[in-house]
Design a protein around this motif. Sequence first.
Motif, mmCIF file in Angstrom:
data_model
loop_
_atom_site.group_PDB
_atom_site.id
_atom_site.type_symbol
_atom_site.label_atom_id
_atom_site.label_comp_id
_atom_site.label_asym_id
_atom_site.label_seq_id
_atom_site.Cartn_x
_atom_site.Cartn_y
_atom_site.Cartn_z
ATOM 1 N N LEU A 228 -15.259 22.935 33.480
ATOM 2 C CA LEU A 228 -15.811 22.092 34.539
ATOM 3 C C LEU A 228 -17.308 22.283 34.748
ATOM 4 C CD1 LEU A 228 -12.951 22.536 37.151
ATOM 5 C CD2 LEU A 228 -13.492 20.440 35.903
ATOM 6 N N TYR A 229 -17.791 23.539 34.582
ATOM 7 C CA TYR A 229 -19.167 23.837 34.962
ATOM 8 C C TYR A 229 -20.008 24.457 33.844
ATOM 9 C CZ TYR A 229 -17.111 23.262 39.613
ATOM 10 O OH TYR A 229 -16.448 22.777 40.719
ATOM 11 N N GLY A 230 -19.366 24.835 32.755
ATOM 12 C CA GLY A 230 -20.122 25.437 31.667
ATOM 13 C C GLY A 230 -20.421 26.904 31.870
ATOM 14 N N HIS A 231 -19.757 27.552 32.825
ATOM 15 C CA HIS A 231 -19.902 28.994 33.048
ATOM 16 C C HIS A 231 -18.599 29.520 33.636
ATOM 17 C CE1 HIS A 231 -20.211 28.478 37.422
ATOM 18 N NE2 HIS A 231 -21.045 27.469 37.190
ATOM 19 N N VAL A 232 -18.480 30.852 33.768
ATOM 20 C CA VAL A 232 -17.246 31.449 34.302
ATOM 21 C C VAL A 232 -17.515 32.218 35.593
ATOM 22 C CG1 VAL A 232 -16.134 31.582 32.055
ATOM 23 C CG2 VAL A 232 -17.500 33.528 32.870
ATOM 24 N N GLU A 233 -18.580 31.856 36.306
ATOM 25 C CA GLU A 233 -18.963 32.586 37.508
ATOM 26 C C GLU A 233 -18.453 31.909 38.772
ATOM 27 O OE1 GLU A 233 -23.169 33.178 37.564
ATOM 28 O OE2 GLU A 233 -23.173 34.401 35.740
ATOM 29 N N LEU A 234 -18.004 32.743 39.710
ATOM 30 C CA LEU A 234 -17.681 32.287 41.062
ATOM 31 C C LEU A 234 -17.996 33.438 41.997
ATOM 32 C CD1 LEU A 234 -16.507 30.008 42.858
ATOM 33 C CD2 LEU A 234 -14.302 31.152 42.677
ATOM 34 N N GLY A 235 -19.066 33.293 42.787
ATOM 35 C CA GLY A 235 -19.484 34.347 43.698
ATOM 36 C C GLY A 235 -20.685 35.107 43.175
ATOM 37 N N ILE A 236 -21.188 36.022 44.003
ATOM 38 C CA ILE A 236 -22.370 36.821 43.659
ATOM 39 C C ILE A 236 -22.148 38.278 44.055
ATOM 40 C CG2 ILE A 236 -24.141 35.026 43.690
ATOM 41 C CD1 ILE A 236 -24.645 35.652 46.641
#
Length: 256
Positions: A228-236
Amino acid sequence: MRIEYLYRYPVKGLTAEALEETEVEARQTIPWDRAFALAQGDSGFDPAVPAWLMKTNFMCLMKNARAAALFSVFEPGTGQLTIRAPSGDRVSANALTESGRAEIGSFLITYLGEEARRDEAGNPPRFHHVPGHSFIDQKTKVVSLNNLASLRDYEGKVGGRRHRRRFRANIWFSGAPAWAEREWIGRELQVGGAVLRVLKGIARCPATQVNPETFQRDCDPMEELRRLYGHVELGIHAEVVEGGRIAMGDAIELLD
């Protein structure tokens, strides 16, 4: 922006505990966050020299999905840790004592069964608490923050619910546009009475496949985020640079 949910996870891989407030110190985690862990027998973890190790060396959801079915409660004032299995079997012992940790470790080893690994000499897993050491997934002691708007955007695009407890954040906040937090790397945040510096985004792992309500691996957020977004990040991840009180409903402000 404001804090909507505040959590700690006393035992690595086990239950989130909701907090009304907490006091954080510079370069430390939220108190009692990942303070305990079951180290696999082949992990090489030495409590006398508590070096950081990858999560796969411990009981963790990435490798042990069935751990999600365990319910745990920790009482810092007494050190009492209670863990209950779906069968109703339970253990309750003082996790701040060696004998209490041995009792808890024995319970977890039995519960994990074949997933409890021994080393070549046959030594079993051990349940640990080392004052001052946190069994978090990062080498730097951090606090994790997740944007509720990013989660909602992700859920909308994937077409289904992805319970926030999959992502095991310390703080969930509202009031920022979806994915705005990805632009905050290197910036400082006033979070209640504390100041945090954002270090990096949180790259998600297979632990998020585990549904915290059914305890089954029922989707793959890593694959979904990448598609969906081209990355695997959610959060910081953020480091505490100035300690202070953090509470539910506190404001979060991006500093100049």
